[in-house]
Design a protein around this motif. Structure first.
Motif, PDB file in Angstrom:
ATOM      1  N   GLY A  88      31.825  -7.351 -17.916  1.00  0.00           N
ATOM      2  CA  GLY A  88      31.795  -6.028 -17.311  1.00  0.00           C
ATOM      3  C   GLY A  88      30.517  -5.754 -16.544  1.00  0.00           C
ATOM      4  N   SER A  89      30.186  -4.455 -16.445  1.00  0.00           N
ATOM      5  CA  SER A  89      28.995  -4.046 -15.706  1.00  0.00           C
ATOM      6  C   SER A  89      28.444  -2.743 -16.278  1.00  0.00           C
ATOM      7  N   VAL A  90      27.168  -2.503 -15.997  1.00  0.00           N
ATOM      8  CA  VAL A  90      26.488  -1.285 -16.441  1.00  0.00           C
ATOM      9  C   VAL A  90      25.451  -0.901 -15.384  1.00  0.00           C
ATOM     10  N   THR A  91      25.294   0.395 -15.153  1.00  0.00           N
ATOM     11  CA  THR A  91      24.339   0.903 -14.165  1.00  0.00           C
ATOM     12  C   THR A  91      23.358   1.848 -14.827  1.00  0.00           C
ATOM     13  N   THR A 102      22.048  -2.080 -11.316  1.00  0.00           N
ATOM     14  CA  THR A 102      23.372  -2.449 -11.814  1.00  0.00           C
ATOM     15  C   THR A 102      23.369  -3.905 -12.251  1.00  0.00           C
ATOM     16  N   LEU A 103      23.912  -4.135 -13.433  1.00  0.00           N
ATOM     17  CA  LEU A 103      24.035  -5.480 -13.998  1.00  0.00           C
ATOM     18  C   LEU A 103      25.509  -5.811 -14.156  1.00  0.00           C
ATOM     19  N   SER A 104      25.861  -7.050 -13.891  1.00  0.00           N
ATOM     20  CA  SER A 104      27.221  -7.547 -14.073  1.00  0.00           C
ATOM     21  C   SER A 104      27.186  -8.750 -15.005  1.00  0.00           C
ATOM     22  N   ALA A 105      28.351  -9.233 -15.398  1.00  0.00           N
ATOM     23  CA  ALA A 105      28.444 -10.371 -16.311  1.00  0.00           C
ATOM     24  C   ALA A 105      27.538 -11.506 -15.842  1.00  0.00           C
ATOM     25  N   GLY A 106      26.729 -12.015 -16.779  1.00  0.00           N
ATOM     26  CA  GLY A 106      25.788 -13.077 -16.475  1.00  0.00           C
ATOM     27  C   GLY A 106      24.402 -12.597 -16.111  1.00  0.00           C
ATOM     28  N   ASP A 107      24.243 -11.290 -15.903  1.00  0.00           N
ATOM     29  CA  ASP A 107      22.940 -10.719 -15.551  1.00  0.00           C
ATOM     30  C   ASP A 107      22.168 -10.319 -16.799  1.00  0.00           C
ATOM     31  N   GLY A 108      20.858 -10.401 -16.720  1.00  0.00           N
ATOM     32  CA  GLY A 108      19.985  -9.958 -17.798  1.00  0.00           C
ATOM     33  C   GLY A 108      18.951  -8.988 -17.259  1.00  0.00           C
ATOM     34  N   LEU A 109      18.419  -8.164 -18.133  1.00  0.00           N
ATOM     35  CA  LEU A 109      17.419  -7.171 -17.737  1.00  0.00           C
ATOM     36  C   LEU A 109      16.416  -6.981 -18.855  1.00  0.00           C
TER      37      LEU A 109
END
Length: 150
Positions: A88-91, A102-109
């Motif tokens: 999924g994603s989160v903003t 905004t982060l999507s699947a595979g993204d890290g923060l």
């Protein structure tokens, strides 16, 4: 970087003298629960708090219900906060930034620890791994948005 410099401690260590405990978790042995910050999600403890004496916490978090409105501005009294998106994603909005993140699947923060933020949107299928230091932390709401979001 192998064998360069001076180690941070004398090693190698015996298992009984390790700096964190050996612990394996299984999906069947770590049930989902609703004991987290958000009522629209469920949480699964990944066991780091126990093996690090509370220094580090890790949770697998997944959305249960549609996201209907932003969480509101808040901050956590952590010294480190990392999020990895599995699905999924989160903003987010962060104090001090003038655009959304905004982060999507595979993204890290690596979230800036202690900085106010607001979750603006998330997909209905969001799943993340959250790692924080310390394992137990507080969350405080802000009465009004911080700059530049006032």
């Amino acid at each position: 970087m192998h064998n360069e410099g001076t180690p941070r401690y004398d090693g190698p260590l015996e298992l009984a003298k390790s700096l964190s405990a050996l612990s394996q978790i299984s999906a069947s042995g770590t049930p989902w629960n609703r004991e987290g910050l958000r009522a629209d999600s469920e949480y699964r403890d990944l066991g780091l708090a126990t093996v690090t004496n509370g220094r580090i916490g890790a949770k697998h978090i997944r959305a249960l219900n549609p996201f209907t409105e932003p969480t509101g501005w808040h901050w956590h009294d952590m010294t480190a906060h990392y999020l990895y998106v599995l699905r999924g994603s989160v903003t987010f909005r962060f104090a001090g930034l003038d655009s959304d993140v905004t982060l999507s699947a595979g993204d890290g923060l690596s979230q800036p620890a202690g900085v106010p933020h607001n979750v603006m949107a998330r997909s209905d299928d969001l799943e993340v791994i959250e790692i924080n230091e310390p394992a137990v932390f507080g969350t405080w709401d802000l009465a009004e948005p911080p700059a530049p979001w006032k």
